[in-house]
Design an enzyme around this catalytic site. Sequence first.
Site, PDB file in Angstrom:
ATOM      1  N   LYS A 104       0.830  -1.216   0.000  1.00 48.67           N
ATOM      2  CA  LYS A 104       0.000   0.000   0.000  1.00 48.67           C
ATOM      3  C   LYS A 104       0.858   1.258   0.000  1.00 48.67           C
ATOM      4  O   LYS A 104       0.632   2.178  -0.766  1.00 48.67           O
ATOM      5  CB  LYS A 104      -0.930   0.034   1.232  1.00 48.67           C
TER       6      LYS A 104
ATOM      7  N   ARG B 133      -9.486   1.150   8.743  1.00 42.80           N
ATOM      8  CA  ARG B 133      -9.097  -0.191   9.167  1.00 42.80           C
ATOM      9  C   ARG B 133     -10.170  -0.892   9.973  1.00 42.80           C
ATOM     10  O   ARG B 133      -9.979  -2.046  10.356  1.00 42.80           O
ATOM     11  CB  ARG B 133      -7.869  -0.066  10.054  1.00 42.80           C
TER      12      ARG B 133
ATOM     13  N   ARG C 165      11.648  -5.359   4.957  1.00 39.02           N
ATOM     14  CA  ARG C 165      11.461  -3.946   4.571  1.00 39.02           C
ATOM     15  C   ARG C 165      12.481  -3.041   5.269  1.00 39.02           C
ATOM     16  O   ARG C 165      12.807  -3.204   6.439  1.00 39.02           O
ATOM     17  CB  ARG C 165      10.055  -3.483   4.960  1.00 39.02           C
TER      18      ARG C 165
ATOM     19  N   ARG D  27      11.542  -0.689  10.759  1.00 35.04           N
ATOM     20  CA  ARG D  27      10.483  -0.303  11.688  1.00 35.04           C
ATOM     21  C   ARG D  27      10.476  -1.210  12.916  1.00 35.04           C
ATOM     22  O   ARG D  27      10.717  -2.398  12.810  1.00 35.04           O
ATOM     23  CB  ARG D  27       9.124  -0.384  10.978  1.00 35.04           C
TER      24      ARG D  27
ATOM     25  N   ARG E 117      -0.041  -8.443  13.628  1.00 37.94           N
ATOM     26  CA  ARG E 117      -0.677  -7.460  12.728  1.00 37.94           C
ATOM     27  C   ARG E 117      -1.549  -8.163  11.694  1.00 37.94           C
ATOM     28  O   ARG E 117      -2.624  -7.679  11.343  1.00 37.94           O
ATOM     29  CB  ARG E 117       0.397  -6.611  12.035  1.00 37.94           C
TER      30      ARG E 117
HETATM   31  P1  AP5 Z   1       4.863  -1.565   1.775  1.00 37.51           P
HETATM   32  O1  AP5 Z   1       4.532  -0.766   0.568  1.00 37.51           O
HETATM   33  O2  AP5 Z   1       5.631  -0.900   2.856  1.00 37.51           O
HETATM   34  O3  AP5 Z   1       3.545  -2.300   2.340  1.00 37.51           O
HETATM   35  P2  AP5 Z   1       2.308  -1.727   3.143  1.00 37.51           P
HETATM   36  O4  AP5 Z   1       1.096  -2.402   2.602  1.00 37.51           O
HETATM   37  O5  AP5 Z   1       2.320  -0.240   3.177  1.00 37.51           O
HETATM   38  O6  AP5 Z   1       2.638  -2.348   4.557  1.00 37.51           O
HETATM   39  P3  AP5 Z   1       2.624  -1.733   6.022  1.00 37.51           P
HETATM   40  O7  AP5 Z   1       3.312  -2.778   6.858  1.00 37.51           O
HETATM   41  O8  AP5 Z   1       3.159  -0.353   6.065  1.00 37.51           O
HETATM   42  O9  AP5 Z   1       1.144  -1.750   6.340  1.00 37.51           O
HETATM   43  P4  AP5 Z   1       0.506  -1.710   7.691  1.00 37.51           P
HETATM   44  O10 AP5 Z   1      -0.896  -1.563   7.284  1.00 37.51           O
HETATM   45  O11 AP5 Z   1       0.777  -2.850   8.610  1.00 37.51           O
HETATM   46  O12 AP5 Z   1       1.279  -0.510   8.447  1.00 37.51           O
HETATM   47  P5  AP5 Z   1       0.815   0.951   8.836  1.00 37.51           P
HETATM   48  O13 AP5 Z   1       1.972   1.815   8.783  1.00 37.51           O
HETATM   49  O14 AP5 Z   1      -0.429   1.326   8.139  1.00 37.51           O
HETATM   50  O15 AP5 Z   1       5.666  -2.869   1.262  1.00 37.51           O
HETATM   51  C1  AP5 Z   1       6.144  -3.849   2.194  1.00 37.51           C
HETATM   52  C2  AP5 Z   1       7.482  -4.424   1.685  1.00 37.51           C
HETATM   53  O16 AP5 Z   1       7.263  -5.169   0.498  1.00 37.51           O
HETATM   54  C3  AP5 Z   1       8.524  -3.352   1.330  1.00 37.51           C
HETATM   55  O17 AP5 Z   1       9.781  -3.815   1.698  1.00 37.51           O
HETATM   56  C4  AP5 Z   1       8.413  -3.215  -0.199  1.00 37.51           C
HETATM   57  O18 AP5 Z   1       9.629  -2.810  -0.790  1.00 37.51           O
HETATM   58  C5  AP5 Z   1       8.016  -4.634  -0.606  1.00 37.51           C
HETATM   59  N1  AP5 Z   1       7.134  -4.655  -1.778  1.00 37.51           N
HETATM   60  C6  AP5 Z   1       6.101  -3.811  -2.060  1.00 37.51           C
HETATM   61  N2  AP5 Z   1       5.496  -4.159  -3.227  1.00 37.51           N
HETATM   62  C7  AP5 Z   1       6.142  -5.273  -3.668  1.00 37.51           C
HETATM   63  C8  AP5 Z   1       5.972  -6.113  -4.818  1.00 37.51           C
HETATM   64  N3  AP5 Z   1       4.998  -5.904  -5.718  1.00 37.51           N
HETATM   65  N4  AP5 Z   1       6.804  -7.162  -4.958  1.00 37.51           N
HETATM   66  C9  AP5 Z   1       7.789  -7.402  -4.043  1.00 37.51           C
HETATM   67  N5  AP5 Z   1       8.007  -6.646  -2.944  1.00 37.51           N
HETATM   68  C10 AP5 Z   1       7.184  -5.592  -2.754  1.00 37.51           C
HETATM   69  O19 AP5 Z   1       0.394   0.717  10.368  1.00 37.51           O
HETATM   70  C11 AP5 Z   1       1.322   0.471  11.388  1.00 37.51           C
HETATM   71  C12 AP5 Z   1       0.621   0.518  12.735  1.00 37.51           C
HETATM   72  O20 AP5 Z   1       0.080   1.840  12.962  1.00 37.51           O
HETATM   73  C13 AP5 Z   1      -0.588  -0.423  12.889  1.00 37.51           C
HETATM   74  O21 AP5 Z   1      -0.194  -1.715  13.303  1.00 37.51           O
HETATM   75  C14 AP5 Z   1      -1.419   0.318  13.940  1.00 37.51           C
HETATM   76  O22 AP5 Z   1      -0.907   0.135  15.234  1.00 37.51           O
HETATM   77  C15 AP5 Z   1      -1.210   1.783  13.574  1.00 37.51           C
HETATM   78  N6  AP5 Z   1      -2.206   2.295  12.602  1.00 37.51           N
HETATM   79  C16 AP5 Z   1      -1.953   2.810  11.353  1.00 37.51           C
HETATM   80  N7  AP5 Z   1      -3.085   3.176  10.742  1.00 37.51           N
HETATM   81  C17 AP5 Z   1      -4.096   2.880  11.604  1.00 37.51           C
HETATM   82  C18 AP5 Z   1      -5.514   2.999  11.534  1.00 37.51           C
HETATM   83  N8  AP5 Z   1      -6.127   3.498  10.442  1.00 37.51           N
HETATM   84  N9  AP5 Z   1      -6.240   2.591  12.612  1.00 37.51           N
HETATM   85  C19 AP5 Z   1      -5.650   2.106  13.720  1.00 37.51           C
HETATM   86  N10 AP5 Z   1      -4.312   1.954  13.848  1.00 37.51           N
HETATM   87  C20 AP5 Z   1      -3.539   2.330  12.799  1.00 37.51           C
END
Ligand code: AP5
Length: 216
Positions: A13, A88, A127, A160, A171
């Site tokens: 994402k 979410r 990552r 991270r 997660r």
């Molecule tokens: P990446 O693009 O970083 O993936 P992502 O989907 O953004 O993954 P996240 O782990 O950031 O999502 P998340 O939802 O857990 O974290 P968030 O920050 O929102 O890609 C991942 C890896 O794969 C990278 O190394 C990339 O290079 C590689 N990659 C990408 N595309 C690829 C491809 N096509 N092929 C191969 N490799 C590829 O949330 C973190 C925390 O914050 C949560 O746990 C929660 O505590 C809190 N939080 C955030 N938002 C909320 C919310 N709305 N409500 C409540 N709590 C929240």
Amino acid sequence: MRIILLGPPGAGKGTQAAALARSEGVAHISTGDILRAHVRQGTELGRLAKGYMDRGELVPDEVILGIVRERMQEEDARRGYVFDGFPRTVVQADGLGRLLDELQRPLEAVVNIAVPDEVLVDRAVGRRACPKCGEIYHVRNRPPRTPGVCDRCGAELVQRDDDNEATVRNRLAVYHRQTAPLIDYYRERGLLREVDGTRSVEEVSAAIRAAAVPGR
Ligand code: AP5
Ligand code: ZN
């Protein structure tokens, strides 16, 4: 462009939202990035959020909706938005619906990036991210030219705190319990588009563009 990128942790994402928002000139709204900035700056909100994030649990809905409401007031969000990691929960999705009605900036599409759990653990654990410009790398799939250094701005890459295997697995469990129901939520509203997230970054990117802007 006015879209949500839905998908489990590690689906891509953030990678896709950053590229899309940059090329379309719209706001990239990542609640995870906003929360991590608060944690780094040591704000009250950051101190509250850190415990939830380190455990891989969700931060309370009202905190998240407050963050998004504020972010939607910024200039770039008037041109459009790509939501990443939000909403979410059904409560967040309902709250977003009300906010977008108020602002008269309705959603065009919700793109679900589907990737199986086994692939996700490897993606998250491998990552690395740039703390300065936000660029996202992977030690094998998307390595920087110089190991540990951002191609775009030269800053040192970091891992991270929540990208260790145990937290990633929690997660994923939280995603299946609390976030996956949004797939049906948006399908019922006729907004859902599905994309196979296991292909290359470039292929996924093209598929999202085609799904988000039909006819292009
Ligand atoms: P990446 O693009 O970083 O993936 P992502 O989907 O953004 O993954 P996240 O782990 O950031 O999502 P998340 O939802 O857990 O974290 P968030 O920050 O929102 O890609 C991942 C890896 O794969 C990278 O190394 C990339 O290079 C590689 N990659 C990408 N595309 C690829 C491809 N096509 N092929 C191969 N490799 C590829 O949330 C973190 C925390 O914050 C949560 O746990 C929660 O505590 C809190 N939080 C955030 N938002 C909320 C919310 N709305 N409500 C409540 N709590 C929240
Ligand atoms: Zn950088």
